[in-house]
Each structure stands twice: as structure tokens, then as C-alpha cells.
Design an enzyme around this catalytic site. Structure first.
Site, PDB file in Angstrom:
ATOM      1  N   LYS A  76       0.876  -1.184   0.000  1.00 56.20           N
ATOM      2  CA  LYS A  76       0.000   0.000   0.000  1.00 56.20           C
ATOM      3  C   LYS A  76       0.904   1.222   0.000  1.00 56.20           C
ATOM      4  CE  LYS A  76      -3.797   2.019   2.747  1.00 56.20           C
ATOM      5  NZ  LYS A  76      -4.670   1.803   3.912  1.00 56.20           N
ATOM      6  N   SER A 151      -9.545   2.186   3.191  1.00 52.93           N
ATOM      7  CA  SER A 151      -8.652   2.934   2.344  1.00 52.93           C
ATOM      8  C   SER A 151      -7.667   2.043   1.573  1.00 52.93           C
ATOM      9  CB  SER A 151      -7.861   3.951   3.168  1.00 52.93           C
ATOM     10  OG  SER A 151      -7.082   3.299   4.138  1.00 52.93           O
ATOM     11  N   SER A 175      -9.878  -0.189   7.372  1.00 54.16           N
ATOM     12  CA  SER A 175      -9.335  -0.041   6.027  1.00 54.16           C
ATOM     13  C   SER A 175      -8.675  -1.254   5.401  1.00 54.16           C
ATOM     14  CB  SER A 175      -8.337   1.127   6.019  1.00 54.16           C
ATOM     15  OG  SER A 175      -9.045   2.334   6.203  1.00 54.16           O
TER      16      SER A 175
END
Lengths: 484, 479, 95
Positions: A76, A151, A175
């Protein structure tokens, strides 16, 4: 090969069915072909990946390969990667090449996992749909008009689309788990402090935790073995030994006490999701688990507490983005105030700015007690409720999300509705408890997961139950046709 | 003419840089004088993803200070974030301690002109220093050096117990001396190791309420502190006497103008939005930690004074004077160690040595006469081989660098006193013989003539006769 | 709690965010919405409850006082927007 689990890949590599280079190149090609429509990656590191694969092939030939040599992963874009752009999904860091590696990145590299790139995310991890990225929305591989969740939307979608075997994510209010649920994959958020936050761009320091997006509980266990552990550079990381999370995967679950959280099955829960979870519970029961009701009364205050604490901590964590030492700087600042105000206005997206405002307000003179302090008190109440529940049960089960993936644009104008997406996940962040989401069904073509919450440091038990589920069902093996 | 019933109330916040190798939250060096930003690591720069880690040495220093002022040591202390924007503050917040500081309470006894006074300490807490702004040379821009960002500070807050600039300066000097003595700080004020913020307010004598105070920040010399406070006192009295009210303000002292002026940034309206630092956990130290430090504490000046008075049989005044400065005290004790006469040593150090040091305006650390040499001189006086007068000559020679060592100088110049009566006696006899008139006058009652006879002996021996011996022998001869 | 433009402007000042006039209402609305969302916290009795900063109520580990970082100025300033002679440059700050 892209359907294989990590163990299968390692096995194939060992038996020389294919080489690291072939495995990596295969995934690089897939990304090249398929990611344009999904937009899961912000930065590709294909060249470095292939080079590294070659090095590991040589090492393998000598019998010197590290344990996960060649496994294709992605990070990420919230994790600092040395020499590689690290944007946190934001215009503010669009020009930022990190001078150092996050501990998580270092650890995975050391065992030979190869990163194919940095995945898309909601800006500074603030969002539940990956629509808040400077780099554009991510599409759910199951439906191009649906969000992947957020997210960690990019990581979840990339794993679901089989563009990599696994990806790292972060979870502050859900997330990892929420996008895992919406993309039909396995997402795990460990106990707070289990994994180092060094090099993980901070959103809300006391809630953020790094975790995994994988296609199985077994893969999650393999990665958690690598990622977990005390890091002296992170004062909040736990000074405790790390067990072997793969050891207990196959343990039989008879006698396991499972709690079903009353508060989670009320209004607003999609009926398909509800029945999917009930089915799973029946399965557990027939395998010998004991199901009972538990209650976390304070969880009804979780959303308010979270939407005070997270923005408050974020408002301070994001003060360093000021155009002085790194990151975006506005053109020709007239004076210092102009430098700060314009760089920050132009560098940050709307959601981020709004949360900074909320956070600054909650900490401001006259409001600190009523907002921030109050929220931290409620947090303790939530923790206490969980501890009481865990005296009666070993694990707590519930939905991960109230609905399957919603449409892109559907909630982006309705901030509060978007916030309520987190309703089932944020309690475990507030309490610091480990929790994961595991695929358990479909609703109108879109996947959803069941959430399993464990007591502190009980990731092994969560993964055990999830693994048993995955032995009996095939939900986690399903992939969207286009990406199979 | 200002009214005489104004009372000045002063409190000081003193920021002391702690003596550690590395910074409070990172492993970068704290060494002074490095090129800009060569000692600013990722943590100090506040790069994305970095986290602070606490240096244990700062706790040792802070506890040492706390013990040195008889304060309460909080075994559990918590760090907080103080939020504001400034280019020398990389994270946009300073990590400090608000609600649970490491040290609370305590007091010090400061020396004033003709008395002492107790000044109470409210608290002392740990925090990180900010970087430096350089305003020159950059065509409309300011240059930021973050080497200083993250240097550990102990902020010492006093109660508003001071009533004059003299008291404030005495207190600041005492704290400076104390932290240097205890090696809590290196005390190098020219390097910014100690900076004062002065809170000054005025009220009427007898009034229990405090007046509105102003804060003059970052004063880094005692002289400036005195002038800044004096200026503020005068200014505030002026305001009040003309019927105005004093505004709460944050000020800077301009040494060139000799004035205080308000800081441009809106400091006083800042809302710092303090909250507990989530990247750090509460620090807990135990009694064993505190005791270990207590055992290793260097002797404090008041203790040393008591010991000197007792061990060396000195007057209280001598003891205090010799123990006030730790370097001087060490010097004195070395002299005694060699010279073996504590009273003589006290006299020589206080009068001869300090006299010269003051005259040349240099510090004890720069003395050209080291303790061993002075000790040697004293030993020679004590055993009678030189007179006090000769010793002064040798001392001066050593001071001026004309003598390599006391011993060699005495040797080379044949300065050893003649004390041998077999040598002196014939000389005395001859002087008595050659001065019959004076002998008669002496025996008749003019006892002052003893000086004459002694003088004669001294002349004959070029000053080398041992005056005590001479006196004795003369007395014996003359009855 | 009334959230109006003045409140928003004050907070924007604290947070050093420029809010353009055309966006002001948006910020007023979003701050209002969130404050309404969190208002319900006030109904909870938290008397005597210790606020929780860290989920695991842990204690800080201290590191030893050693210099572990060396001069990396050039490398770390590669990402800097503007520097000169090793210093970070900002518009002139007048004190």
C-alpha cells in the site's frame, strides 16, 4: 500461477516448475494488461522486481534462497519504500521519493518477497471507498461500477484480481477488513502494536495498524509471521515474542466459544450478509463450536469516538506537510503564512482537509474535554466491554460491512453515510483488538465477508477459525471471471 | 518619580539543554557547532512515517536535577504534543510534558548581596528543542537549520518568588551553576545551553493579586536578563502610573536598543491544542533508578561548604567562598592534598589566587598556577624552608610564566630560607656586636627596634633568613 | 454548538489551511455534520473513567544514549523543495 496460494507457489518454485523470474514476469504482464481498468497501482516497480527475481533464482539454485523468495506482493502506498515514490495517495506527496524503508517493507524484502509496486489508496488512509485518491478511484474487480472499499482499496483489488499473491495494507477504522470484504478476499488487522509502524505514514497513531490482504487465512498467517514483532524504532510496538501463526491453523474447533455480537445485527444490515453469516455460524456449530450471545454496549458510541480521535490525531500528524522539507510546495509563496496555507490547501484533498478541521476543532481550547477527552473515555468503555465479553467467549463474529460494495459516486457526496460504513470495524481499532474479514458469500454478484474479532494477541485463533471455514467453503477461492 | 509602593513580581522559565550524546527522541548527535543540517536525521526532520524513541539519559539528567533541588520525582511521566506552526518546528508540534512532568516542586537557596533567599520551583519537564532560523544572506528568505531540533531540554519553571532583577539574575546564576555542577548541562550559555524566559508583573505592595504579566523570551545572558527585566519594570510602572493597563504580551529583548518589543507572530493568541503523545507510552521509572542516581550525585555546594568547614576547620565564610564554584573547590582540595595545611591553603587560594584571577578577569580553569604548584609552595612555607614573602615571589614568577616549577625556581634562585641556627647565630651575634647603640636603646625599652635588627639580618642574608627563627634567636640574645 | 464561518476561519488558522471563499460553506457544512454525528457522546456517563491513549496501556521502553545517526544531509535534502548551503529555505520570517 496467479491462482495459487503462497505455499503452492513456494512449492512450485522449489520443484522448479517455474522460476522466480517467470512468476514475477507473469504478474508484471497481468498488471500491464489488466490494471488500467482497475487502477490498483500508483507506482509500478516491474524492472526492480524482475531484477530481484533473477537474483533470487540464483540464490535458489545455490540453496541459499530466503523462505519466501519470489512471492509477488505489493505495498500500500502508505509504506515508505526507499528510492521509490511514496505518495499516501496524495498530491501532497506526489513528488516524494522516500529515503528509507518501512520496517514492514524491510522485513518482507529480507524474506525474499518481491514488491511489484505501490498500491492505490484513499488519501492519507482517510476513506472507505478509495474514491479519495489523488490518483483516481480504484474499481472493484467484481464490478467496474463498484468501489473496492477503502482505504486499502488498491491492495484489496490487486489481490482479488490476482495481480499479486498478497499485499500489505493498513487499518485504522476498517481499512483492511472492509475492502477485503468488498473484494472477496481475506484481510487481517493484527493487535495494535503487533506490527511496527516505523515507515508507515501516520493517519491516527493510536489506531493505525499494518496488516495483510491475501487470498486465504493460511497466506495471512505466513505473512504475519514475517511482519509481526517488536521494533525498537516504534515505541508502541509490543515487546513480545511472535508465535508461529501457521501452527494452529488446522486445530479442530470443537469447544471453541464463539460470541455473536447483539449490536451488530440490527438495522441497516443487508439481509444477504446477515444470512451469509448465519450460515457460517451454523457451520461452526456443527463442527463443535459453542455459539452464544455477547454484548458490547459501548459500541453504539464507537462512531462518534472514532470520528473525534482519528481526525484529532491526524490533524497533528499532518502538520508536518508544510512545503518546507519535502512534499508539495505552492508556487511563489508571498510569505510564510502563504507558504503553509496554500501548500496545504493545494496539496491536500477535500476529505483530508475536512478531517484536519474536525480534529483541530476537537482539540481546541474549550472543546478538548467534551470531544477528545470524552472520546478517549468512551474508548476505555469499549475496551472494558470487550474484555468482559472475552471472559465468556474466545472469538466474536459479526458482519464486516453493512452492505456489499456500493456504487462509485453513490456515497461520495454523503460524508456521514460514508462514515457509517465503518460501523462494525472501528470498535476493534478503538480497543486495539485483532480482527479479520473472510469471504463468506455473495449478494447480487458482489462478495462480502464475515468478521472475526479476537482477544489481544489472539491472531492465531482468528486464523484458525477462518482456516476451518476456508477448508469447508470455496468463497475465498472465487475470483471475478475476467481476472481468473 | 515613580511611586515607591510598586512591587515587582518575577518568575523565570529556564530552558536548559541536557548533557547527552544523542537527542531526546533520535540517535542524532547533539554536538555543538556542526554544519547546518548535518545532525538532523529523518526523525528530526519529521519525515513521513518516522517515530520518536526516548533517550534514557535525559531521564537520568532530569532526575539528577530534581534531586538537586529537593523536588518530587514523578515515577510516571507522560509526553504531550504542543501544536503550532513554525519553520524551526519540523513536525508542526513539539513533544513536551504538560500534565505529568518528571519533576514537581523543589526549591533553591540563592545568595544575595547580604543574605540568602529561598526561591521555589514549580516544576521541571522534558521537551525537545526547536531548530534555528538564520535570517541573513538569503535575499528575502530565511534559512532553517535543524541540527538543534530534538536536542533535549529541561524546562525549569520557578514560582513568581523574585522581587527584583538582582534576585532574578541571582536565581538564574544559581541554576546555571547548579546544572553545570551536576553535569546536567554543559552550561555553555554562548552555545545556547541555557536560556531564560522572564515573566514580569507589577502590583501594589500588600496586594495579593498578581498584576498582568509579560513574558520576555529567550534571553541567553545574565546581563541581558538584568537589562530586560529592568526595562520591563520601568515600562510597566510607566504604563500603570499614567493610568493605563499592562497588556499580556510575549516580548523579545533587543540588546542593541536595550528595549523589549512584542514578538511579531501572534504568540499570545496561540491555542496549542495539547494532547497526550500517541507515539510514546508513559515513562515509568522506579525507586531503584532514582536511588542509583542519588548515590552518584556529586556533592552540592551547600553540602560541600559544610564539609569544608568541618574537615578543613575553616570559617563558614571561607568554606562558602571556596565551595561555591566546583572547579575552585576541586582546586582548593588538591592544594590541601599537596600542601597539607588547610588554613594556609584557604588563605592563599582566597587572597592570592582569587586576587590574581579577578584582576586578570579570568576563570579558575585558566589559572597559570596549578594546584600542585601552589600546594608545593604551601608545604615549603609550612616546613620553614621558605618564608611567606619568598613564596609570594615564587607565586608571581609562576603566574607570569617565568618559572617552570616552584621547586626549580626556588632551587635556581637559592631562595631556600636560612633557618639553621648554626648559620644564623654567628650573623646575629655580629649584628648585635656592630650595633651597640640600638642594642642599648632596645634594652632600655624601645622594643620596636626588634624590626631594625630583623631587618639587618634580612639584609645580610638577602631576605633568606627565616624571620621566625631570627626573631627567636634575637630575643634569646637580647633578653 | 454553532458552527459558522467565523469558527471555521479560526480553525483554519490553527490548522494553517487556506479556505477559499467558494469552499467556505462546504467546510461549514461538513464540520456541522460531523459535530452532529459525534454529539451523542455527551449522553454517555464517563464519570471516573480514565481516558485511554494507548490500547494496551503499555509503558515506554527507553533507548541508550548513543549516537546512531551520521551526516546524511545531502541524501535527505534530495526531497527538499528549496535549500541553500545546506539550509532549508522559507519566505523571510520576521520576528
Amino acid at each position: 500461477m496467479h491462482e495459487q496460494s503462497i505455499s503452492q507457489m513456494l512449492d512450485a518454485l522449489d520443484r522448479k516448475e517455474y522460476s522466480c523470474e517467470e512468476l514475477i514476469t507473469h504478474h508484471v504482464d497481468r498488471i500491464h494488461q489488466l490494471d488500467e481498468q482497475l487502477n490498483t497501482f500508483i507506482t509500478h516497480t516491474a524492472e526492480q522486481a524482475v531484477t530481484r527475481a533473477r537474483v533470487l533464482d540464483t540464490a535458489r539454485a545455490k540453496g541459499e534462497a530466503p523462505p519466501l523468495a519470489g512471492i509477488p506482493i505489493a505495498h500500500k502506498d502508505i509504506f515508505c519504500t526507499e528510492g521509490v515514490k511514496t505518495s499516501a495517495g496524495s498530491h501532497m506527496l506526489d513528488n516524494f521519493t522516500s529515503p528509507y524503508d518501512a520496517t514492514v517493507v524491510e522485513k518482507l524484502q529480507a524474506v525474499g518477497a518481491i514488491s511489484l509496486g505501490k498500491t492505490n489508496m484513499d488519501e492519507f488512509a482517510m476513506g472507505s471507498s478509495n474514491e479519495n485518491s489523488y490518483y483516481g478511484a480504484v474499481k472493484n474487480p467484481w464490478s467496474e461500477t463498484a468501489v473496492p472499499g477503502g482505504s486499502s482499496g488498491g491492495s484489496a483489488a490487486a489481490v482479488a484480481a490476482r495481480l499479486c499473491a498478497a499485499a500489505t495494507g493498513t487499518d485504522t477504522g476498517g481499512s483492511i477488513r472492509q475492502p477485503a470484504s468488498m473484494c472477496g478476499i481475506t484481510g487481517l488487522k493484527p493487535t495494535y502494536g503487533r506490527v511496527s509502524r516505523w515507515g508507515m505514514i501516520a493517519y491516527a497513531s493510536s489506531l493505525d495498524q499494518a496488516g495483510t490482504l491475501t487470498r486465504s487465512a493460511e497466506d495471512a498467517a505466513i505473512l504475519l509471521n514475517v511482519m509481526a514483532g517488536y521494533d525498537p524504532k516504534d515505541s508502541t510496538s509490543l515487546f513480545m515474542d511472535v508465535p508461529d501463526y501457521t501452527q494452529a491453523l488446522n486445530k479442530p474447533i470443537d469447544g471453541l466459544r464463539i460470541g455473536v455480537c447483539q449490536e451488530y445485527f440490527g438495522q441497516g444490515l443487508d439481509p444477504d450478509i446477515e444470512s451469509g453469516i448465519q450460515l457460517a455460524l451454523k457451520m461452526f456449530e456443527s463442527a463443535g463450536a459453542v455459539i452464544s450471545d455477547v454484548t458490547i454496549p459501548a459500541s453504539q458510541h464507537a462512531i462518534p469516538a472514532y470520528y473525534v480521535i482519528a481526525p484529532a490525531e491526524a490533524s497533528a500528524n499532518l502538520s508536518r506537510y508544510d512545503g518546507v522539507r519535502f512534499g508539495y510546495r505552492c508556487e511563489s509563496p508571498a510569505d510564510l503564512a502563504d507558504l503553509y496555507q496554500r501548500s496545504r490547501n493545494e496539496g491536500f484533498g477535500t476529505e483530508v482537509k475536512q478531517r484536519i478541521m474536525v480534529g483541530s476543532f476537537a482539540l481546541s481550547a474549550g472543546y478538548y474535554d467534551a470531544y477528545y477527552r470524552k472520546a478517549q473515555q468512551i474508548r476505555r468503555l469499549i475496551k472494558d466491554d470487550f474484555l468482559a465479553a472475552f471472559k465468556k467467549v474466545d472469538l466474536i463474529i459479526g458482519p464486516t460491512t453493512p452492505t456489499p460494495a456500493f456504487k462509485i459516486g453513490e456515497k461520495s457526496e454523503d460524508q456521514i453515510s460514508m462514515y457509517l460504513q465503518d460501523i462494525y470495524t472501528i470498535t476493534s481499532n478503538l480497543a486495539g483488538l485483532p480482527a479479520g474479514s473472510f469471504p463468506v458469500g455473495f449478494s447480487q454478484g458482489l462478495p462480502f465477508g464475515v468478521q472475526i474479532i479476537g482477544n489481544y494477541l489472539d491472531e492465531a485463533r482468528i486464523l484458525n477459525l477462518a482456516h476451518r471455514l476456508q477448508l469447508e467453503t470455496d468463497w475465498h477461492k472465487m475470483s471475478p471471471e475476467e481476472f481468473s | 518619580m515613580p511611586r515607591a509602593d510598586w512591587e515587582v513580581v518575577i518568575g523565570l522559565e529556564i530552558h536548559v539543554q541536557l548533557l547527552t550524546q544523542s537527542k531526546i527522541f533520535s540517535g542524532a548527535s547533539t554536538r555543538f557547532g556542526a554544519d547546518p543540517n548535518t545532525q538532523a536525521c529523518a526523525i528530526d526532520l519529521g519525515l513521513p512515517g518516522v517515530l520518536p524513541v526516548v533517550n534514557e539519559e535525559v531521564y537520568k539528567r532530569a532526575v539528577t536535577f530534581g534531586l538537586g533541588v529537593g523536588a518530587n520525582i514523578n515515577t510516571r511521566s507522560v509526553f504531550d504534543r504542543k501544536n503550532y506552526f513554525y519553520p524551526d518546528l519540523p513536525k508542526g508540534y513539539q513533544i513536551t510534558q504538560l500534565s505529568d512532568p518528571i519533576v514537581e516542586g523543589g526549591e533553591v537557596e540563592i545568595p544575595l548581596a547580604d543574605a540568602t533567599k529561598i526561591i521555589r520551583i514549580t516544576r521541571a519537564h522534558l521537551e525537545e528543542d526547536a531548530g534555528k532560523s538564520l535570517h541573513e544572506d538569503f535575499h528575502g528568505q530565511t534559512g532553517i537549520d535543524l541540527n538543534r531540533a530534538g536536542i533535549p531540554l529541561l524546562e525549569i519553571v520557578s514560582e513568581p518568588d523574585m522581587r527584583s532583577s538582582a534576585e532574578a539574575v541571582a536565581y538564574a546564576k544559581y541554576i546555571h551553576q547548579l546544572v553545570t555542577y551536576l553535569k546536567v548541562s554543559d552550561g555553555e550559555m554562548s552555545q545556547g545551553s541555557l536560556r531564560c524566559d522572564a515573566n514580569v508583573s507589577i502590583r501594589q505592595f500588600g496586594d495579593n493579586e498578581l498584576g498582568t504579566r509579560t513574558e520576555t523570551k529567550n534571553v541567553n545572558s545574565f546581563r541581558f536578563l538584568e537589562r530586560a527585566i529592568e526595562y520591563e519594570i520601568e515600562r510597566q510602572i510607566g504604563v500603570l502610573e499614567s493610568g493605563g493597563t499592562v497588556n499580556q504580551q510575549t516580548l523579545l529583548f533587543d540588546p542593541d536598543r536595550g528595549e523589549t518589543r512584542p514578538m511579531r507572530s501572534k504568540e499570545t493568541s496561540r491555542d496549542y491544542r495539547y494532547f497526550p503523545e500517541p507515539d510514546l507510552l508513559p515513562v515509568e521509572i522506579d525507586q531503584a533508578f532514582i536511588e542509583a542516581i542519588r548515590q552518584n550525585m556529586p556533592e552540592l555546594a551547600p553540602q560541600k561548604a559544610r564539609r569544608f568547614a568541618e574537615e578543613y576547620q575553616l570559617s563558614d565564610e571561607d568554606a562558602r567562598s571556596l565551595s561555591a564554584d566546583s572547579h575552585l573547590a576541586d582546586y582548593y582540595e588538591k592544594v590541601v592534598g599537596v600542601g597539607k595545611d588547610s588554613k594556609l591553603a584557604a588563605n592563599w587560594v582566597r587572597v592570592e589566587l582569587l586576587g590574581q584571577l579577578n584582576r586578570k578577569n579570568i576563570d579558575i580553569s585558566e589559572t597559570p598556577v596549578d594546584a600542585k604548584e601552589l600546594g608545593y609552595l604551601i608545604a615549603r612555607i609550612k616546613d620553614g624552608s621558605i618564608s611567606g614573602k619568598i613564596a609570594k615571589t615564587v607565586f608571581e614568577a609562576l603566574w607570569e610564566g617565568e618559572a617552570e616549577s616552584a621547586e626549580s625556581f626556588i632551587e635556581a634562585n637559592g631562595l631556600v630560607q636560612v633557618s639553621d641556627s648554626s648559620e644564623l647565630q654567628p650573623l646575629i651575634d655580629s649584628i648585635i656586636q656592630n650595633n651597640p647603640k640600638q642594642v642599648e636603646q632596645f634594652k632600655a625599652g624601645k622594643t620596636k627596634l626588634m624590626d631594625f635588627f630583623v631587618g639587618q639580618v634580612m639584609k645580610e642574608t638577602q631576605g633568606k633568613a627565616n624571620p621566625k627563627q631570627v626573631n627567636e634567636l634575637l630575643n634569646k640574645k637580647l633578653g | 454548538m454553532i458552527v459558522d464561518k467565523k469558527v471555521v476561519a479560526n480553525i483554519a488558522e490553527l490548522a494553517q489551511l487556506e479556505i477559499l471563499p467558494e469552499n467556505m460553506q462546504e467546510f461549514v457544512d461538513s464540520l456541522t455534520d460531523v459535530l452532529n454525528l459525534v454529539e451523542e457522546m455527551q449522553s454517555v456517563d464517563t464519570n471516573g473513567i480514565e481516558p485511554m491513549s494507548n490500547p494496551l496501556d503499555g509503558v515506554q521502553r527507553l533507548r541508550s544514549d548513543t549516537v546512531t545517526e551520521s551526516d546524511q544531509r545531502d541524501y535527505l535534502q534530495e526531497v527538499a523543495p528549496e535549500t541553500a548551503n545546506g539550509l532549508y529555505l522559507v519566505p523571510k520570517v520576521i520576528e
